[in-house]
Design a protein around this motif. Structure first.
Motif, short mmCIF file in Angstrom:
data_model
loop_
_atom_site.label_atom_id
_atom_site.label_comp_id
_atom_site.label_asym_id
_atom_site.label_seq_id
_atom_site.Cartn_x
_atom_site.Cartn_y
_atom_site.Cartn_z
N UNK A 1 -5.81 0.75 -34.64
CA UNK A 1 -7.13 1.08 -35.21
C UNK A 1 -7.34 2.58 -35.37
N UNK A 2 -6.61 3.41 -34.60
CA UNK A 2 -6.74 4.87 -34.72
C UNK A 2 -5.63 5.48 -35.57
N UNK A 3 -4.73 4.66 -36.09
CA UNK A 3 -3.57 5.16 -36.84
C UNK A 3 -3.38 4.27 -38.07
N UNK A 4 -4.06 4.61 -39.15
CA UNK A 4 -4.08 3.75 -40.34
C UNK A 4 -2.73 3.63 -41.02
N UNK B 1 1.78 5.99 -29.81
CA UNK B 1 1.61 5.85 -31.26
C UNK B 1 2.56 6.78 -32.00
N UNK B 2 2.71 8.02 -31.53
CA UNK B 2 3.61 8.95 -32.20
C UNK B 2 5.07 8.57 -32.04
N UNK B 3 5.44 8.01 -30.90
CA UNK B 3 6.80 7.53 -30.73
C UNK B 3 7.08 6.35 -31.66
N UNK B 4 6.08 5.49 -31.85
CA UNK B 4 6.21 4.39 -32.81
C UNK B 4 6.45 4.94 -34.20
N UNK B 5 5.69 5.97 -34.58
CA UNK B 5 5.87 6.59 -35.90
C UNK B 5 7.26 7.18 -36.05
N UNK B 6 7.72 7.93 -35.05
CA UNK B 6 9.02 8.58 -35.15
C UNK B 6 10.12 7.55 -35.40
N UNK B 7 10.05 6.42 -34.68
CA UNK B 7 11.04 5.37 -34.90
C UNK B 7 10.93 4.75 -36.28
N UNK C 1 -4.05 11.70 -36.13
CA UNK C 1 -3.32 11.80 -37.39
C UNK C 1 -2.61 13.14 -37.54
N UNK C 2 -2.47 13.91 -36.46
CA UNK C 2 -1.83 15.23 -36.54
C UNK C 2 -0.36 15.12 -36.91
N UNK C 3 0.36 14.10 -36.41
CA UNK C 3 1.78 13.98 -36.69
C UNK C 3 2.03 13.69 -38.17
N UNK C 4 1.36 12.73 -38.79
CA UNK C 4 1.56 12.54 -40.23
C UNK C 4 1.25 13.80 -41.04
#
Length: 467
Positions: free
Chosen positions: A160-163, A339-345, A313-316
């Motif tokens: 919900x915090x990472x669209x 959440x950021x580790x999920x994104x990196x993968x 949303x800083x990482x995107x």
């Protein structure tokens, strides 16, 4: 279904921490700081009550580096962030997941802090510490350890915090997670630390056999290059291979200054011992300049953000500017790290890799270092900056009985040496086996009666302190 809980009580305590040596990063020299302790009491639906805890240093002039603020005022911002978060967390009624408590309050927290001129990075500190204590209480109440509990998403983390993500992305990432048995320490070399000889960067008694080194930069390309040449010459005497990261803590004024440093690292033969082993450069420019400055050709090196990581949303946003990594710090939020580790993968391919690093902000022996190390071990971070044990003498001024309790509960993580209980480093690594206990990576809690209540900020509104 993730278990739901309701909050009964949140208490804050504080304890002074004296440093064994000065630590200089950016424009700040630390000789002492306070450590905050959070105690949360919850009711778990269908299971009864449980109590959890967390701890973190109240570090001055990192969360907010504005020149017109004194170090004490920036610490007051953190105390106020905690107070605002407590009010918001306790205001709700009914039951929710641990992550749900965070997700439904973080926007209000940022807005409430903004009204008091507290920036987002400092605003997130209060929820981050409360979230850790809540998770500890939940895991204890469910008789689950952190690694198994999070693999089953006991906290109910969703998108919900990472669209840019789906709920299933996070659930699958957590389900695949496996505890790393060992995490290598990354030894920090502060700007005032000894470089050559006894007590220098290559001294085993100083670096504890570390194979990773984090070198602080001061923002002057010529001075930094000269210092790196000295450090590189010392590290070249080590009898084993090693890797290096550089951290400027926002000290490089702009892209022009950063280009000058990168050019020296790439082209100066005297810096080849650094360049050949360089993994990434961390947060070189101020956070506001970072957000408007694409790296362009500089992205031939890997860069990460840290202080600029002040929203979910800083990482995107950083990725779009050419950054490949982001730091995990439990003081910035455990859920953000997941959440950021999920994104990196999800983002990584054979052609391009994205990653999360571990930068510990001087985590101290006890709850702080254990919970942050466990977070890194969960999300697959193989080496972590661990400078708390370097700048503080063991457990410092912690009561002896409390230090003994942590040694008893975690005999692979601590050892008795020189009449002090200290972090145990095994061939440059921390061992995580004893972190597998019911709760958030701890088999004991601090001695609450030995601590003072959290000090009240000098002014309710931080703006008043600067007028």
């Amino acid at each position: 279904m993730s278990p739901r809980l309701s909050l009964r009580e949140i208490s804050f305590f504080e304890r002074p921490v004296r440093f064994a040596r000065p630590f200089r990063f950016g424009a700040v020299v630390l000789n002492a700081a306070s450590q905050v302790f959070v105690r949360a009491k919850v009711d778990i639906e269908g299971r009864g009550s449980s109590t959890g805890a967390s701890a973190e240093l109240l570090v001055p002039k990192w969360f907010d580096k504005r020149a017109d603020l004194s170090p004490e005022q920036t610490v007051d911002e953190l105390r106020r962030s905690l107070e605002i978060a407590r009010e918001l967390y306790l205001a709700g009624s009914g039951f929710d997941t641990a992550f749900g408590l965070h997700a439904t309050r973080i926007t209000s927290q940022i807005a409430a802090c903004a009204k008091e001129d507290i920036p987002p990075l400092a605003a997130a500190y209060g929820p981050a510490e409360i979230d850790k204590a809540i998770l500890d209480a939940l895991l204890r109440g469910m008789s689950a350890n952190f690694f198994d509990g999070m693999a089953g998403n006991i906290a109910g983390v969703d998108a919900r915090l990472s669209s840019d993500l789906k709920d299933d992305d996070i659930t699958r990432f957590l389900a695949r997670s496996r505890r790393l048995a060992r995490i290598a320490i990354r030894h920090t070399v502060g700007l005032d630390d000894v470089i050559e000889g006894k007590g220098g960067v290559a001294d085993y008694e100083e670096n504890a056999g570390a194979r990773y080194f984090k070198l602080k930069l001061n923002g002057d390309p010529q001075a930094d290059a000269a210092r790196l040449i000295r450090i590189g010459g010392e590290l070249a005497t080590l009898p084993f291979d090693y890797r290096i990261t550089l951290d400027a803590n926002e000290q490089y004024a702009d892209l022009s200054a950063l280009r000058a440093l990168v050019a020296r690292v790439k082209d100066d033969a005297a810096l080849s011992p650094i360049a050949a082993r360089l993994l990434y450069i961390e947060q070189p420019m101020p956070r506001d300049i970072t957000r408007t400055s694409p790296l362009g050709e500089l992205a031939s090196f890997d860069f990460i953000i840290d202080e600029a990581d002040d929203s979910c949303d800083a990482f995107p946003a950083a990725r779009a500017l050419g950054y490949r990594g982001i730091s995990s710090k439990s003081c910035k939020g455990i859920y953000k790290s997941i959440i950021n580790a999920t994104r990196a993968g999800k983002w990584s391919t054979n052609e391009e890799k994205f990653f999360v690093t571990a930068e510990d902000l001087t985590c101290q022996a006890g709850l702080a270092v254990q919970q942050d190390t466990a977070l890194g071990a969960l999300i697959g971070i193989t080496h972590a900056e661990r400078n708390g044990h370097h700048y503080v003498d063991g457990f410092g001024d912690t009561p002896a009985s409390e230090a003994e309790a942590f040694l008893t509960a975690h005999p692979d993580l601590y050892e008795r040496r020189e009449n002090r209980i200290r972090l145990a480093i095994h061939d440059g690594d921390l061992v995580t086996e004893s972190l597998v206990k019911p709760g958030f990576a701890t088999g004991t809690h601090p001695a609450w009666p030995t601590m003072a209540p959290l000090r009240q900020p000098k002014a309710k509104t931080l703006k008043e302190q600067r007028l």
